[in-house]
Design an enzyme around this catalytic site. Structure first.
Site, PDB file in Angstrom:
ATOM      1  N   LYS A 120      32.818  35.687  28.676  1.00 39.67           N
ATOM      2  CA  LYS A 120      31.970  35.936  29.835  1.00 39.67           C
ATOM      3  C   LYS A 120      31.426  37.132  29.763  1.00 39.67           C
ATOM      4  O   LYS A 120      32.157  38.045  29.097  1.00 39.67           O
ATOM      5  CB  LYS A 120      33.200  36.008  31.054  1.00 39.67           C
ATOM      6  CG  LYS A 120      32.605  36.263  32.499  1.00 39.67           C
ATOM      7  CD  LYS A 120      33.653  36.162  33.531  1.00 39.67           C
ATOM      8  CE  LYS A 120      32.964  36.438  34.850  1.00 39.67           C
ATOM      9  NZ  LYS A 120      34.169  36.378  36.084  1.00 39.67           N
TER      10      LYS A 120
ATOM     11  N   SER B  88      33.145  33.323  39.801  1.00 37.78           N
ATOM     12  CA  SER B  88      31.902  33.933  39.203  1.00 37.78           C
ATOM     13  C   SER B  88      31.776  33.548  37.806  1.00 37.78           C
ATOM     14  O   SER B  88      30.868  33.846  37.123  1.00 37.78           O
ATOM     15  CB  SER B  88      32.286  35.516  39.490  1.00 37.78           C
ATOM     16  OG  SER B  88      33.421  35.863  38.676  1.00 37.78           O
TER      17      SER B  88
ATOM     18  N   SER C 262      37.773  33.095  40.460  1.00 39.43           N
ATOM     19  CA  SER C 262      36.598  32.892  39.628  1.00 39.43           C
ATOM     20  C   SER C 262      36.855  32.417  38.338  1.00 39.43           C
ATOM     21  O   SER C 262      35.930  32.076  37.355  1.00 39.43           O
ATOM     22  CB  SER C 262      36.064  34.596  39.250  1.00 39.43           C
ATOM     23  OG  SER C 262      35.361  34.943  40.467  1.00 39.43           O
TER      24      SER C 262
END
Lengths: 484, 95
Positions: free
Chosen positions: A76, A151, A175
């Site tokens: 990420k 997210s 997330s």
């Protein structure tokens, strides 16, 4: 090649059936073919990936390769990667080349894994649909008109479409788990303090935790083995030994006590998702578990509490983005105040600004007791509910998210409606507990995830519970048709 | 209570955020909606509850006061918007 588990890939590499360069090239090719459509990656680090693969191949030749050596993965874009842009999906950090590695990045690199690139996400991890990214929304591989969740939506889409075998995510209010649910993945948010936050760009420091996003529980366990552990550079890291998370995967579930919180099955839960969860619970009964209805009476406090704690902490954390030492700076500032205000006004997107303003307000003179202190007290109540429940049950189960993936644009005009997507995941963060989402079936053709919550440091049990379920079901093996 | 235009301007100033005049009504609406959501906390009595700052109620670790980081000024300043002779440059503050 892209439908294999980490263990299968490891065996192929160790047997010499493939080498890491070929494997890495295979995934780079898949990214080239599909990323234009999905927008899962912000940066693809082809050159360094092939260099890491070549180094891995040398380790195989030297017989120094480990279990995960040579296997590709994606990070990420919230984890600092030395020499590589680390944007947090914000215009503010569009030009930020991290000068050091996050501990998670160091540990995964030390295991010999190959980084393919950095995945898209909601800006500064604030969002539940991946639509707040400066680089545009990520599409859900199961239906590209729908969101992948957020997210960690880029990591979710990348693994779901098999553009990477496994990826890292972070979870502040859901997330990792919510996008895992919406994309048919196995994702785990560890106990707060289990994985180092050093070099992971901070959103809400008392809630943030990194974890694996994978195709199945065994893969998640293998990555968690590498990610976990004490780090003196993170003052909230916990000094506690890391078990081998794969060791107990096959333990029997006979006598496992599962608690179903009645508050997780009420109003707002999509009936088709509810039916999927009910069916999954029945499988656990067949595996020898006993089911007990429990209550987490303060569940409805979770979202109000979170939207004080997280914005307050983010307003403090993001004050470092001031246009002076790194990141975006406005053109021709007339004075220092103008430099701060315009650099931040231009660099941050709307949702980030909203949260900074809520947090600034909550922490401003005269309001601290009414907001932040009150929220910390509510947090205690939420945490106490869980501890009472864990006196009677071993794990808690319920839906991960109230619905399956929603359409792009559906909730972008209404921040509060978006916040409700995390209604079942947020209280786990507030309590600091480990939580997981695993594929539990399909509702209306879209994946629905089962959430499994454990007591502190009970990640091994969560993975065991998930793995046994995956031995008798094949939901986790389903791959969207266009990406098979 | 409800935030009005001047409240939003004041908060934006405290947060050092330049926001367009035209977007203030939308921010006011959204912030009020979020604060209404947050307001649900007031329904519970927390008079005797102790605040929770850390999930595991951990305490700050102490360490020896020794240098553990090396000087990386050049590396760190290589990503700064504006530097000169080892310092960060901002518009003049002192006349």
């Amino acid at each position: 090649m892209h439908n294999k588990t980490l263990s299968e890939l490891s065996a192929l590499l160790h047997n010499g059936d493939i080498n890491s360069t070929e494997l890495t090239q295979h995934f780079l090719n898949r990214i080239k073919s599909h990323n234009g459509n999905l927008n899962a990656f912000i940066s693809v680090t082809e050159e360094s990936a092939l260099a890491q693969a070549a180094a891995a191949d040398k380790q195989f030749a030297d017989k120094t390769a480990g279990k995960l050596t040579g296997i590709p993965m994606a990070h990420k874009d919230i984890f600092c990667t030395k020499g590589v842009r680390t944007s947090c999906a914000s215009k503010m950090l569009d030009n930020f080349i991290a000068p050091y590695n996050a501990t998670v990045v160091e540990k995964i690199a030390a295991s010999g894994m190959v980084m393919l690139g950095k995945t898209n996400m909601d800006e500064f991890a604030m969002g539940s649909s991946n639509e707040t990214s400066f680089y545009g929304p990520v599409k859900n591989p199961w239906d590209t008109e729908r969101v992948p969740g957020g997210s960690s939506g880029g990591s979710a889409a990348a693994v779901a479409a098999r553009l990477a075998p496994v990826a890292t995510g972070t979870d502040t209010g859901g997330s990792i788990r919510q996008p895992s649910s919406l994309c048919n993945l196995t994702g785990l948010k560890p106990t707060y303090g289990r994985v180092s936050r050093y070099g992971m760009i901070a959103f809400a420091s008392s809630l943030d935790q990194a974890g694996p996003m994978a195709a199945n529980a065994e893969d998640a366990a293998l990555l968690l083995n590498v990610m976990s552990g004490f780090d003196e550079r993170d003052s909230t890291s916990v000094e506690r030994d890391v078990p081998d998370y794969t060791a107990g995967l096959n333990d029997s579930l006979e006598g496992l006590r599962i608690g179903l919180p009645k508050e997780y099955f009420g109003e707002g839960l999509d009936p088709e998702v509810a039916a999927t969860i009910d069916a999954a619970i029945k499988e656990f009964e067949k595996l020898g578990a006993t089911i007990k209805e429990i209550s987490l009476p303060n569940t409805s406090l979770a979202i109000p509490t979170y939207y004080v704690v997280a914005p307050a902490e983010c307003s403090s954390n993001l004050s470092r983005m001031d246009g002076v030492r790194f990141g975006h700076r406005c053109d021709d500032p007339k004075d220092l105040l103008d430099l701060y205000q315009r650099s931040r006004g231009e660099g941050f997107g709307d949702e980030v600004k909203r949260r900074i303003m809520i947090g600034t307000y909550a922490l401003s003179a005269g309001y601290y007791d009414a907001y932040y202190l009150k929220a910390q007290k509510c947090r205690r109540l939420i945490s106490d509910d869980f501890q009472q429940a864990f006196a009677e049950v071993d794990v808690i189960m319920g839906p991960t998210a109230p619905t399956t993936a929603f359409k792009l644009g559906d909730k972008t005009d209404d921040p509060v409606a978006m916040y409700l997507a995390d209604i079942y995941t947020i209280n786990t963060n507030l309590a600091g507990l480990p939580g997981m989402s695993i594929p539990a079936g399909f509702a209306g053709g879209l994946p629905a995830g089962l959430q499994i919550i454990g007591n502190y440091f009970d990640e091994a049990r969560l993975l065991n519970v998930a793995h046994r379920y995956q031995q008798v079901t094949d939901w986790h093996k389903q791959i969207p048709t266009a990406f098979q | 209570m409800s935030l009005d235009k001047s409240d939003v301007e004041k908060i934006a100033h405290l947060a050092r955020l330049a926001i367009d005049e035209s977007s203030i009504p939308a921010y006011a609406r959204d912030l009020n909606n979020i604060l209404n959501l947050v307001e649900q906390m007031s329904a519970v009595d927390t008079e005797t509850v102790s605040p929770m700052a850390h999930p595991l109620d951990a305490h700050q670790r102490l360490r020896e006061d020794v240098i553990s980081e090396t000087d990386q000024r050049e590396l760190f300043q290589s990503i700064a918007p504006k530097t000169d002779a080892g310092v960060y440059l901002v518009p003049q503050v002192i006349e």
